[in-house]
Design a protein around this motif. Structure first.
Motif, PDB file in Angstrom:
ATOM      1  N   ILE A 192       0.788  -1.055  -0.079  1.00 41.96           N
ATOM      2  CA  ILE A 192       0.016  -0.028  -0.020  1.00 41.96           C
ATOM      3  C   ILE A 192       0.852   1.375   0.179  1.00 41.96           C
ATOM      4  O   ILE A 192       0.451   2.476  -0.422  1.00 41.96           O
ATOM      5  N   ALA A 245      -6.813  -1.685   0.737  1.00 41.67           N
ATOM      6  CA  ALA A 245      -5.771  -0.648   1.048  1.00 41.67           C
ATOM      7  C   ALA A 245      -6.219   0.267   2.140  1.00 41.67           C
ATOM      8  O   ALA A 245      -5.526   0.337   2.905  1.00 41.67           O
ATOM      9  N   GLN A 296      -0.499   2.368  -3.936  1.00 40.34           N
ATOM     10  CA  GLN A 296      -1.907   1.990  -3.159  1.00 40.34           C
ATOM     11  C   GLN A 296      -2.987   1.629  -4.211  1.00 40.34           C
ATOM     12  O   GLN A 296      -3.905   0.714  -4.083  1.00 40.34           O
TER      13      GLN A 296
END
Lengths: 272, 235
Positions: A160, A174, A164
């Motif tokens: 992430i 995420a 992301q």
């Protein structure tokens, strides 16, 4: 040098500060890499100010400081993250709003109750005398939880942080992991801020990551380097603070600054 | 078998409609190209399919594919450009969607990574820093990551932009091979109409809403397709 160290560790309060400090700097350094790279370092700064407000209010009502500020800062972490993910509001400005407001609430509470005294100074700039025995226990437990969570979610945190959108697109939750990151940061800040001070705790998050990024090129390398640097700088800072009677937080930040400059020079030399 | 279908999809940003009235179905094995000018809502549509943009109307339904079985090659973002990450770390992160709650990667996933790196000829870059690579190399790394994430459906957002013609051709060949031999379904946004006509079987031409949707043969003989393909030749 050896004498200083021996004397240093003959005081229980220093041993306490040392133990908590090592854990806090480890947590802060690990989380810091991701926070800096995600451009979330302002959240850390904002949270420390919210923590200051919470501590001040807790002291005014004679409540246990950690038990009050941990939930308050967790809620703040949740809100700040939502604010910075919301593109309609200017995220950085909103964080500045929240942090200065908490600071104001804290200062008003203090001046209405105990008055401006050394406590306030300690909250702002930190004190190694601040830790009681039960605080040490809570701090170490919280820090160990943060460390375990970080290791377990390391791969997700990398994903992430690096990208992301890709993580979300390929079915990874995420947002949930962002929230985890914010919560872990909140915990670390609350535990660390009384020693480092509200003004300086965010440096523990930002410095090791930035310093390591001057020299190391892989995420894992930066993580390990940050962890080591953070602990070493903490230790040196603590010793200097003791030897010259300067506030611990400031002394640690100064050591971090020197390391940052050193690593920047090494980085430049490596490139040429 | 249908993999994915969009029904009347609309996306707007604060009342500004970025894309609307999009309806299509992706079948297994399709090579689907989305073409159109800049700002015609192509990327918005792709992000809506991937759940990165909120859909304000219509539906996107996944039928023969799960959310965790998709690979995605995004347009490059700014944040990544100074990110400390080795090539291996980046490619490995593509395997994450198969991990679930298991915290670490297993042997099979690592094997998958080396396969993908071999396929894209980036093995010797394994320990290199992602940020020090050339644009073409970075693109290959991200494609390797996307391949780790999927066996079924790959979405690519302008994959050849910024690549030199030789590398671009190589990329097209690889995608064709994956599509033909491994039945990997491809959805690609492209400015390259010639390539779209060469490789794709279906084409969607966007200008906020679809101007054309159908097979490549129909597109080639349609008015808009002739205009554009003709235009390309004159350049």
């Amino acid at each position: 040098m050896f004498d200083v160290l021996q004397e240093l560790f003959s005081y229980t309060f220093i041993v306490r500060a040392f133990v908590v400090g090592i854990f806090v700097s480890l947590c802060a350094a690990l989380l810091g890499v991701s926070l800096v790279l995600k451009r979330y370092s302002m959240i850390g700064d904002g949270l420390s100010h919210v923590g200051f407000g919470a501590l001040a209010v807790a002291t005014a009502f004679n409540a246990a400081p950690l038990q009050v500020s941990i939930p308050v800062v967790m809620v703040a972490a949740f809100l700040l993250l939502r604010i910075s993910e919301n593109t309609k509001i200017k995220g950085d400005a909103a964080i500045a709003l929240v942090s200065s407001s908490s600071l104001a609430i804290g200062i008003i509470t203090i001046s209405l109750t105990t008055g401006m005294n050394t406590d306030v100074c300690n909250y702002m700039f930190g004190s190694i005398l601040a830790m009681s025995k039960s605080d040490v226990k809570i701090s170490v437990i919280v820090a160990v939880i943060v460390l375990i969570m970080f290791v377990l979610f390391y791969n997700k945190i990398f994903a992430i942080t690096f990208d992301q959108n890709f993580a979300t697109a390929t079915g990874i939750k995420a947002k949930r992991y962002n929230m985890l990151l914010a919560f872990l940061t909140a915990l670390t800040i609350v535990v660390g801020m009384r020693m480092m001070g509200a003004m300086l705790i965010s440096s523990l998050i930002i410095f090791p990551a930035l310093t390591s990024m001057r020299v190391f090129k892989s995420f894992f390398g930066v993580i390990i380097s940050s962890a080591v640097l953070s602990v070493v700088c903490y230790f040196i800072g603590l010793v200097i603070s003791f030897a010259y009677s300067i506030p611990t937080g400031a002394s640690i930040v100064a050591v971090n600054l020197v390391t940052f400059i050193l690593f920047s020079i090494i980085g430049i030399m490596k490139r040429n | 078998m249908g993999l994915l279908s969009c029904n009347n999809v609309m996306v707007d940003y604060d009342g500004y409609v970025a894309t609307k009235n999009v309806t299509f179905t992706i079948e297994e094995g399709d090579y689907f190209c989305i073409v159109g000018e800049n700002g015609s809502g192509k990327s918005t549509l792709m992000k809506a399919i991937l759940g990165l943009n909120k859909i304000s109307g219509g539906t996107v339904s996944y039928e023969g594919v799960k959310r965790t079985e998709i690979g995605y090659l995004p347009q490059q973002t700014v944040v990544q450009k100074d990110f400390p990450a080795s090539v291996y770390e980046v490619v490995l992160s593509g395997c994450l969607n198969k991990s679930g709650l298991i915290p670490f990667y297993n042997k099979a996933q690592k094997e998958r990574v080396s396969q993908a790196m071999k396929r894209l000829r980036i093995e010797e870059l394994k320990r290199k820093s992602y940020r020090e690579l050339s644009g073409g190399q970075q693109q290959r790394v991200l494609l390797a990551r996307a391949l780790c994430a999927t066996e079924k459906l790959l979405l690519l957002d302008e994959p050849v932009t910024g690549l030199d013609p030789y590398v671009a051709k190589e990329l097209y060949d690889l995608l064709e091979e994956l599509n033909q031999k491994e039945k990997l379904t491809i959805i690609m946004i492209s400015h390259d109409i010639k390539a779209a006509l060469q490789y794709a079987n279906k084409i969607l031409h966007m200008k906020t809403e679809p101007l054309f949707y159908g097979s490549k043969e129909e597109y080639a003989s349609s008015e808009i397709g002739m205009q554009l393909a003709g235009g390309e030749k004159n350049v």
